[in-house]
Motif scaffolding. Sequence first.
Motif, PDB file in Angstrom:
ATOM      1  N   PRO A 163       2.490   5.744  13.266  1.00 42.99           N
ATOM      2  CA  PRO A 163       3.746   6.429  12.965  1.00 42.99           C
ATOM      3  C   PRO A 163       4.300   7.239  14.133  1.00 42.99           C
ATOM      4  O   PRO A 163       5.457   7.629  14.125  1.00 42.99           O
ATOM      5  CB  PRO A 163       3.374   7.358  11.806  1.00 42.99           C
ATOM      6  N   LEU A 164       3.480   7.502  15.139  1.00 51.18           N
ATOM      7  CA  LEU A 164       3.909   8.369  16.237  1.00 51.18           C
ATOM      8  C   LEU A 164       4.015   7.588  17.547  1.00 51.18           C
ATOM      9  O   LEU A 164       3.267   6.643  17.773  1.00 51.18           O
ATOM     10  CB  LEU A 164       2.891   9.499  16.442  1.00 51.18           C
ATOM     11  N   VAL A 206       0.547  17.738  13.738  1.00 47.84           N
ATOM     12  CA  VAL A 206       0.668  17.221  12.370  1.00 47.84           C
ATOM     13  C   VAL A 206      -0.610  17.517  11.582  1.00 47.84           C
ATOM     14  O   VAL A 206      -0.555  17.941  10.422  1.00 47.84           O
ATOM     15  CB  VAL A 206       0.948  15.696  12.385  1.00 47.84           C
ATOM     16  N   LEU A 232      -7.135   9.359  13.222  1.00 44.63           N
ATOM     17  CA  LEU A 232      -6.406   8.217  12.656  1.00 44.63           C
ATOM     18  C   LEU A 232      -5.090   7.997  13.410  1.00 44.63           C
ATOM     19  O   LEU A 232      -4.739   6.868  13.759  1.00 44.63           O
ATOM     20  CB  LEU A 232      -6.136   8.476  11.173  1.00 44.63           C
ATOM     21  N   ALA A 252       0.859  -1.199   0.000  1.00 44.56           N
ATOM     22  CA  ALA A 252       0.000   0.000   0.000  1.00 44.56           C
ATOM     23  C   ALA A 252       0.887   1.238   0.000  1.00 44.56           C
ATOM     24  O   ALA A 252       1.706   1.417   0.892  1.00 44.56           O
ATOM     25  CB  ALA A 252      -0.911   0.005   1.215  1.00 44.56           C
TER      26      ALA A 252
HETATM   27  C1  HEM Z   1       3.512  11.644  11.294  1.00 44.72           C
HETATM   28  C2  HEM Z   1       3.698  10.950  10.198  1.00 44.72           C
HETATM   29  C3  HEM Z   1       2.564  10.365   9.402  1.00 44.72           C
HETATM   30  C4  HEM Z   1       1.287  10.817   9.237  1.00 44.72           C
HETATM   31  C5  HEM Z   1       0.665  12.092   9.786  1.00 44.72           C
HETATM   32  C6  HEM Z   1       0.613   9.867   8.391  1.00 44.72           C
HETATM   33  C7  HEM Z   1      -0.715   9.993   7.986  1.00 44.72           C
HETATM   34  C8  HEM Z   1      -1.338   9.164   7.094  1.00 44.72           C
HETATM   35  C9  HEM Z   1      -2.651   9.370   6.581  1.00 44.72           C
HETATM   36  C10 HEM Z   1      -3.582  10.537   6.969  1.00 44.72           C
HETATM   37  C11 HEM Z   1      -2.907   8.362   5.731  1.00 44.72           C
HETATM   38  C12 HEM Z   1      -4.143   8.211   4.858  1.00 44.72           C
HETATM   39  C13 HEM Z   1      -5.225   7.442   5.372  1.00 44.72           C
HETATM   40  C14 HEM Z   1      -6.342   7.533   4.346  1.00 44.72           C
HETATM   41  O1  HEM Z   1      -6.131   7.162   3.183  1.00 44.72           O
HETATM   42  O2  HEM Z   1      -7.410   8.008   4.714  1.00 44.72           O
HETATM   43  C15 HEM Z   1      -1.744   7.503   5.679  1.00 44.72           C
HETATM   44  C16 HEM Z   1      -1.629   6.352   4.930  1.00 44.72           C
HETATM   45  C17 HEM Z   1      -0.504   5.584   4.858  1.00 44.72           C
HETATM   46  N1  HEM Z   1       0.694   5.803   5.500  1.00 44.72           N
HETATM   47 FE1  HEM Z   1       1.066   7.281   6.833  1.00 44.72          FE
HETATM   48  N2  HEM Z   1       1.484   8.874   8.038  1.00 44.72           N
HETATM   49  C18 HEM Z   1       2.685   9.135   8.643  1.00 44.72           C
HETATM   50  C19 HEM Z   1       3.836   8.380   8.555  1.00 44.72           C
HETATM   51  C20 HEM Z   1       3.958   7.229   7.810  1.00 44.72           C
HETATM   52  C21 HEM Z   1       5.165   6.447   7.701  1.00 44.72           C
HETATM   53  C22 HEM Z   1       6.465   6.771   8.413  1.00 44.72           C
HETATM   54  C23 HEM Z   1       4.891   5.423   6.859  1.00 44.72           C
HETATM   55  C24 HEM Z   1       5.757   4.297   6.355  1.00 44.72           C
HETATM   56  C25 HEM Z   1       6.840   3.899   6.929  1.00 44.72           C
HETATM   57  C26 HEM Z   1       3.515   5.540   6.445  1.00 44.72           C
HETATM   58  C27 HEM Z   1       2.863   4.672   5.592  1.00 44.72           C
HETATM   59  C28 HEM Z   1       1.560   4.808   5.174  1.00 44.72           C
HETATM   60  C29 HEM Z   1       0.896   3.877   4.278  1.00 44.72           C
HETATM   61  C30 HEM Z   1       1.515   2.624   3.663  1.00 44.72           C
HETATM   62  C31 HEM Z   1      -0.401   4.377   4.076  1.00 44.72           C
HETATM   63  C32 HEM Z   1      -1.505   3.744   3.216  1.00 44.72           C
HETATM   64  C33 HEM Z   1      -2.354   2.890   4.116  1.00 44.72           C
HETATM   65  C34 HEM Z   1      -3.364   2.058   3.380  1.00 44.72           C
HETATM   66  O3  HEM Z   1      -3.876   2.485   2.316  1.00 44.72           O
HETATM   67  O4  HEM Z   1      -3.677   0.947   3.891  1.00 44.72           O
HETATM   68  N3  HEM Z   1       2.982   6.651   7.033  1.00 44.72           N
HETATM   69  N4  HEM Z   1      -0.802   8.021   6.511  1.00 44.72           N
END
Ligand code: HEM
Length: 211
Positions: free
Chosen positions: A140-141, A163, A106, A66
Amino acid sequence: MSLVSFRDLEELGYSPEQVKAFAAEYTVTDGPNAEGDMFERPAVGSDKFPSPFPNTEAAAAANNGAAPPDFSLLAKARAPERGFPTFIFDIFTLYAENGPDYIYSLLTGYQDPPAGVEVPDTAHYNPYFIAGPALAMAPPLSDGVVTYEDGSPETVDQYAHDVAAFMMWAAEPKLVERKALGFKVMIFLSIFAILLYLSKKAVWAGLKERD
Ligand code: HEM
């Protein structure tokens, strides 16, 4: 954040020197040069925030299939409907924070799946995720990962608020100005409507109705 430039941070109060130093910590690909080759150089203020992944496929491959979404407009793109009757109250209270509220929920909403809900090994249960019961992103936090110099609590709750607010700013940096101007326009239009009504009465006052 493919739509946000380093220099946009100046609107948040960073000096051009701070932005320059921050940008220089990143390397971007530029070119082609006179020989037709692409080359790497330190980022400057006008560069967009570089992606941690070269392309969507690489992002998905690194995250159990993803790809994380682009953050530039996410706070506006994810604005879950609040349904009846809440949306009626929202019209009067001018509530428009669905996007940041969603991001905050989330980030703070990870929990153990309730009995009967199957979550694959590579997914993480989160009832706030818009597209299903679990998502590919691990929490992530965690407490203490960022140091605040002003003594704010270094907790997931505080980080999630910050954030979410930052992402809303990134999605619409001029929101506060837009709303302030809109308010003035509404006042102007109200006064203008009263003036129009009074003028109309004055213009038509001399005419008698037909018997
Ligand atoms: C403070 C840092 C981060 C914030 C604020 C954040 C926030 C989010 C948000 C709002 C989504 C979208 C959810 C949706 O589609 O409605 C998301 C999806 C995602 N994030 Fe993060 N994220 C962060 C850090 C990370 C990190 C470090 C990684 C990977 C190492 C990551 C990997 C992903 C992945 C793979 C998705 C897709 C999930 C899915 O479709 O199943 N994120 N993130």
